[in-house]
Design a protein around this motif. Structure first.
Motif, PDB file in Angstrom:
ATOM      1  N   ILE A 189      -8.092  26.133  58.134  1.00 60.68           N
ATOM      2  CA  ILE A 189      -8.648  27.042  57.125  1.00 60.68           C
ATOM      3  C   ILE A 189      -7.543  27.690  56.309  1.00 60.68           C
ATOM      4  N   LEU A 190      -6.485  28.141  56.991  1.00 62.82           N
ATOM      5  CA  LEU A 190      -5.369  28.795  56.300  1.00 62.82           C
ATOM      6  C   LEU A 190      -4.665  27.828  55.339  1.00 62.82           C
ATOM      7  N   LEU A 191      -4.440  26.606  55.806  1.00 61.08           N
ATOM      8  CA  LEU A 191      -3.774  25.621  54.957  1.00 61.08           C
ATOM      9  C   LEU A 191      -4.667  25.207  53.791  1.00 61.08           C
ATOM     10  N   PHE A 192      -5.971  25.117  54.052  1.00 63.11           N
ATOM     11  CA  PHE A 192      -6.914  24.802  52.973  1.00 63.11           C
ATOM     12  C   PHE A 192      -6.929  25.919  51.935  1.00 63.11           C
ATOM     13  N   THR A 193      -6.932  27.155  52.420  1.00 63.30           N
ATOM     14  CA  THR A 193      -6.903  28.307  51.517  1.00 63.30           C
ATOM     15  C   THR A 193      -5.649  28.285  50.654  1.00 63.30           C
ATOM     16  N   LYS A 194      -4.523  27.950  51.289  1.00 67.73           N
ATOM     17  CA  LYS A 194      -3.257  27.868  50.557  1.00 67.73           C
ATOM     18  C   LYS A 194      -3.332  26.794  49.473  1.00 67.73           C
ATOM     19  N   ARG A 195      -3.876  25.623  49.836  1.00 64.74           N
ATOM     20  CA  ARG A 195      -3.997  24.547  48.847  1.00 64.74           C
ATOM     21  C   ARG A 195      -4.912  24.940  47.698  1.00 64.74           C
ATOM     22  N   MET A 196      -6.023  25.580  48.024  1.00 66.41           N
ATOM     23  CA  MET A 196      -6.971  25.996  46.993  1.00 66.41           C
ATOM     24  C   MET A 196      -6.376  27.062  46.080  1.00 66.41           C
ATOM     25  N   SER A 197      -5.581  27.954  46.667  1.00 78.00           N
ATOM     26  CA  SER A 197      -4.966  29.008  45.849  1.00 78.00           C
ATOM     27  C   SER A 197      -3.962  28.411  44.865  1.00 78.00           C
ATOM     28  N   GLU A 198      -3.312  27.315  45.277  1.00 77.60           N
ATOM     29  CA  GLU A 198      -2.357  26.653  44.384  1.00 77.60           C
ATOM     30  C   GLU A 198      -3.055  25.895  43.266  1.00 77.60           C
ATOM     31  N   MET A 199      -4.356  25.637  43.439  1.00 77.94           N
ATOM     32  CA  MET A 199      -5.112  24.928  42.408  1.00 77.94           C
ATOM     33  C   MET A 199      -5.456  25.825  41.227  1.00 77.94           C
ATOM     34  N   LEU A 200      -5.466  27.148  41.452  1.00 75.37           N
ATOM     35  CA  LEU A 200      -5.800  28.057  40.359  1.00 75.37           C
ATOM     36  C   LEU A 200      -4.631  28.145  39.382  1.00 75.37           C
ATOM     37  N   VAL A 201      -4.898  27.797  38.151  1.00 76.86           N
ATOM     38  CA  VAL A 201      -3.874  27.848  37.103  1.00 76.86           C
ATOM     39  C   VAL A 201      -4.304  28.866  36.055  1.00 76.86           C
ATOM     40  N   THR A 202      -3.439  29.827  35.795  1.00 76.78           N
ATOM     41  CA  THR A 202      -3.701  30.822  34.759  1.00 76.78           C
ATOM     42  C   THR A 202      -2.539  30.760  33.774  1.00 76.78           C
ATOM     43  N   VAL A 203      -2.774  30.172  32.607  1.00 71.42           N
ATOM     44  CA  VAL A 203      -1.668  29.927  31.678  1.00 71.42           C
ATOM     45  C   VAL A 203      -2.093  30.238  30.246  1.00 71.42           C
ATOM     46  N   SER A 235      -4.300  37.281  23.011  1.00 73.86           N
ATOM     47  CA  SER A 235      -3.776  36.502  24.140  1.00 73.86           C
ATOM     48  C   SER A 235      -4.918  35.674  24.724  1.00 73.86           C
ATOM     49  N   ILE A 236      -4.734  34.356  24.683  1.00 73.83           N
ATOM     50  CA  ILE A 236      -5.742  33.442  25.234  1.00 73.83           C
ATOM     51  C   ILE A 236      -5.200  32.838  26.527  1.00 73.83           C
ATOM     52  N   TYR A 237      -6.038  32.848  27.551  1.00 76.35           N
ATOM     53  CA  TYR A 237      -5.631  32.266  28.838  1.00 76.35           C
ATOM     54  C   TYR A 237      -6.616  31.190  29.269  1.00 76.35           C
ATOM     55  N   ASN A 238      -6.075  30.031  29.623  1.00 81.67           N
ATOM     56  CA  ASN A 238      -6.859  29.005  30.302  1.00 81.67           C
ATOM     57  C   ASN A 238      -6.837  29.322  31.792  1.00 81.67           C
ATOM     58  N   VAL A 239      -8.011  29.551  32.357  1.00 84.72           N
ATOM     59  CA  VAL A 239      -8.120  29.825  33.800  1.00 84.72           C
ATOM     60  C   VAL A 239      -8.831  28.633  34.437  1.00 84.72           C
ATOM     61  N   GLU A 240      -8.140  27.943  35.352  1.00 84.71           N
ATOM     62  CA  GLU A 240      -8.688  26.734  35.949  1.00 84.71           C
ATOM     63  C   GLU A 240      -8.567  26.803  37.466  1.00 84.71           C
ATOM     64  N   GLY A 241      -9.695  26.627  38.146  1.00 84.69           N
ATOM     65  CA  GLY A 241      -9.694  26.640  39.607  1.00 84.69           C
ATOM     66  C   GLY A 241     -10.571  27.760  40.158  1.00 84.69           C
ATOM     67  N   PRO A 242     -10.838  27.729  41.462  1.00 84.75           N
ATOM     68  CA  PRO A 242     -11.681  28.764  42.076  1.00 84.75           C
ATOM     69  C   PRO A 242     -10.985  30.117  42.107  1.00 84.75           C
ATOM     70  N   LEU A 243     -11.698  31.142  41.688  1.00 85.49           N
ATOM     71  CA  LEU A 243     -11.142  32.504  41.685  1.00 85.49           C
ATOM     72  C   LEU A 243     -11.654  33.194  42.954  1.00 85.49           C
ATOM     73  N   PHE A 244     -10.870  33.053  44.032  1.00 91.81           N
ATOM     74  CA  PHE A 244     -11.297  33.596  45.323  1.00 91.81           C
ATOM     75  C   PHE A 244     -10.147  34.379  45.936  1.00 91.81           C
ATOM     76  N   PHE A 245     -10.361  34.877  47.154  1.00 91.92           N
ATOM     77  CA  PHE A 245      -9.415  35.800  47.775  1.00 91.92           C
ATOM     78  C   PHE A 245      -7.998  35.240  47.880  1.00 91.92           C
ATOM     79  N   GLY A 246      -7.874  33.907  48.023  1.00 93.71           N
ATOM     80  CA  GLY A 246      -6.547  33.317  48.169  1.00 93.71           C
ATOM     81  C   GLY A 246      -5.770  33.225  46.873  1.00 93.71           C
ATOM     82  N   ALA A 247      -6.462  33.312  45.730  1.00 91.97           N
ATOM     83  CA  ALA A 247      -5.792  33.130  44.440  1.00 91.97           C
ATOM     84  C   ALA A 247      -5.941  34.324  43.513  1.00 91.97           C
TER      85      ALA A 247
END
Length: 583
Positions: A404-418, A446-458
């Protein structure tokens, strides 16, 4: 889909020919189940007849009440380490209580329709503990294979290793010969007589050889555990107290979870072989009934047996009648030939369990997962090592938590805010991140592309990325959230913090938000705080709205030209400035 626990559909189109197939299949599987039941019981630290009782009672009840037409239930190798640990720590009587409590848990899991949740257990965890169990079973039979005497059985793997090493000087070559006869028979029988069960032939052949040529030189079931009675035990309710229940809840939960996983995996294998579909909730219900009743007759915990279920299907089983038949076959053999089983050498039982361990080890999948060298490899190795050197009670929760922890880490890395801007070189002027440079970035929008799940890990990373923009005090903050599939309450809290801070000096706009995140904002009231007028389906509409709310005086002399409208805005405002100054 079948009704919750109905019997409809299980015997659809049933006829005499199907009945004959079921009886034949049940006969074959019943014969195979006898040596396995005794072997699993012995390895679990209890008398061999308890394994037979489990095969009979649980086998029949799982077929009657379970959710798979082809499932064969009974004692399995997967239970050996946990059951042995319970017997060593709490004793046999408490094992019966733990099995009964596990049955209640499985029953509730079925009634509450939790069958589908088992599929969320990661594959590295199941492979890790299954391979670990296989190692424990295999090594646990070395003493019987070599005929070592005077050895003590311990709860922990490393203690048993030292025990074998310290007694290696008293190898019994008669036991080795007996074990090799059984092992070679098990290996060769499928090649030459594929329809005949290898374990029972190996058991009979090696027992006959040992009984005729060296009857007093090898330990037998009878000499070690006493004679096997040719009858079922009387109905007996163990003495259940609150203290016992509390102390056994942990082991019972592990038995229930392991039983649920094993039975549903077996049902899935059966589905794949028959192109059918089992009812997972009903299967748990049936497993619960079986594990509640079996301890009342002295039996140990049971679950679906993958190998016996596969054998059942290969022999033409059509319905649960095959599983019911298998239970009655074992009962008849117990009543007629029970006492003769006492002459079986322990060395003959060892190869049976070793082959079971080898087949259940999932070595190919284990090696494949190791080769990937990913986080899954780490979960696999840690679960495996904890299973072998500690126990399943620790291994499974730790493996799940780590996964679960490693999955959370991977999912948090999927969120891109640029940061992003419209690309003038594309036809549709797509909003892209690579367009933004130090010399090409609107100071007011300021425009931001937000991509990925917005959850506690990210969520915290998302907030810190946006707060940098807020510190630069733009007039409008536009969040493009069309690629945010999910938002939890933590993500909402961080977004709310951004909204409240930014709303003091500017306007916040959101475009393309999907239904789930939007529902979350409506539930918390943040949607109303932002204002319905500030939500847009398309980014172009949001940009047009933003351009109307600029401080146009700041556009004078701006050389960024971030938007196509900037050229016009800059010229118009420059003219206005000249007009003001001339007047």
């Amino acid at each position: 889909m079948q009704q919750k626990f109905s019997f409809s559909g299980r015997y659809s189109g049933y006829n005499l020919r199907n009945f004959q197939k079921d009886v034949l299949s049940g006969l074959v599987v019943g014969v195979i189940a006898i040596p396995l039941g005794m072997a699993f019981a012995i390895a679990s630290g209890v008398k061999p007849e308890y394994g037979i009782y489990t095969t009979i009672i649980a086998g029949i009840l799982i077929s009657v009440f379970g959710g798979s037409k082809y499932q064969i239930g009974g004692p399995t190798g997967a239970f050996i380490p946990i059951l042995f640990g319970i017997v060593m720590t709490y004793g046999y009587e408490n094992l019966l209580i733990a099995g009964f409590l596990a049955g209640i848990m499985l029953l509730l899991m079925g009634i509450l329709r939790l069958g589908s949740l088992i599929k969320f257990i990661p594959r590295p965890v199941t492979v890790g503990f299954t391979s670990g169990i296989a190692v424990i079973i295999f090594f646990g039979q070395i003493g019987n294979f070599l005929g070592l005497t005077g050895t003590k059985t311990h709860e922990y793997f490393h203690q048993n290793v030292f025990e074998v090493i310290s007694h290696i000087n008293i190898i019994n070559f008669y036991s080795i010969l007996t074990a090799l006869i059984c092992l070679m028979t098990i290996i060769l029988t499928p090649k030459f007589i594929p329809k005949v069960p290898g374990p029972i032939i190996g058991l009979v052949l090696s027992t006959i050889v040992a009984s005729i040529f060296f009857p007093s030189h090898v330990a037998t079931i009878g000499s070690t555990y006493g004679d096997i009675p040719n009858s079922l035990p009387k109905f007996h309710i163990p003495e259940i107290t609150v203290e016992r229940i509390i102390s056994l809840l942990g082991p019972a939960f592990v038995i229930a979870m392991l039983g649920a996983i094993e039975s549903l995996l077996s049902a899935v294998v059966a589905d794949g072989m028959t192109k059918s579909k089992h009812n997972s909730n009903r299967e748990l219900f049936g497993q619960g009934i079986a594990n509640m009743v079996t301890p009342l007759f002295g039996g140990i915990p049971a679950t679906g047996a993958i190998a016996r279920t596969a054998t059942n299907i290969k022999n033409g089983a059509f319905s649960p009648i095959a599983g019911i038949t298998h239970g009655f076959v074992v009962l008849i053999i117990l009543l007629l030939f029970g006492p003769y089983a006492s002459n079986i050498p322990l060395a003959s039982m060892a190869p049976i369990l070793m082959v079971v361990a080898w087949n259940m080890s999932e070595r190919k999948v284990f090696i494949h997962l190791l080769k990937t060298k990913t986080e899954d490899s780490l979960v696999l190795v840690i679960t495996f090592l904890l299973t072998v050197f500690v126990n399943l009670t620790v291994a499974v929760p730790v493996g799940l938590l780590l996964a679960i922890l490693l999955f959370t880490k991977r999912m948090s890395e999927m969120l891109v805010t640029v940061k992003a801007l419209p690309n003038p070189d594309t036809k549709q002027k797509k909003v892209e991140s690579q367009v933004v440079t130090d010399g090409h970035d609107c100071p007011q929008i300021s425009i931001y592309n937000v991509e990925g799940p917005l959850f506690f890990g990210a969520a915290q990373t998302f907030e810190s990325s946006i707060m940098k923009t807020i510190n630069l005090k733009p007039r409008v903050l536009l969040l493009r959230m069309g690629r945010v599939p999910f938002m939890d309450t933590t993500g909402e809290v961080y977004l709310s913090s951004i909204v409240k801070d930014f709303s003091k000096s500017g306007i916040i706009l959101i475009s393309g938000m999907k239904s789930q995140p939007k529902k979350m904002l409506k539930k918390t009231g943040l949607y109303d705080l932002i204002g319905e007028e500030n939500f847009f389906d398309h980014t172009g509409e949001a940009i047009d709205y933003a351009l109307k709310h600029l401080d146009q005086d700041k556009c004078i002399g701006c050389k960024h030209f971030a938007f196509s409208e900037c050229t016009v805005l800059s010229k118009e405002n420059h003219k206005k400035l000249l007009t003001k100054s001339s007047s």
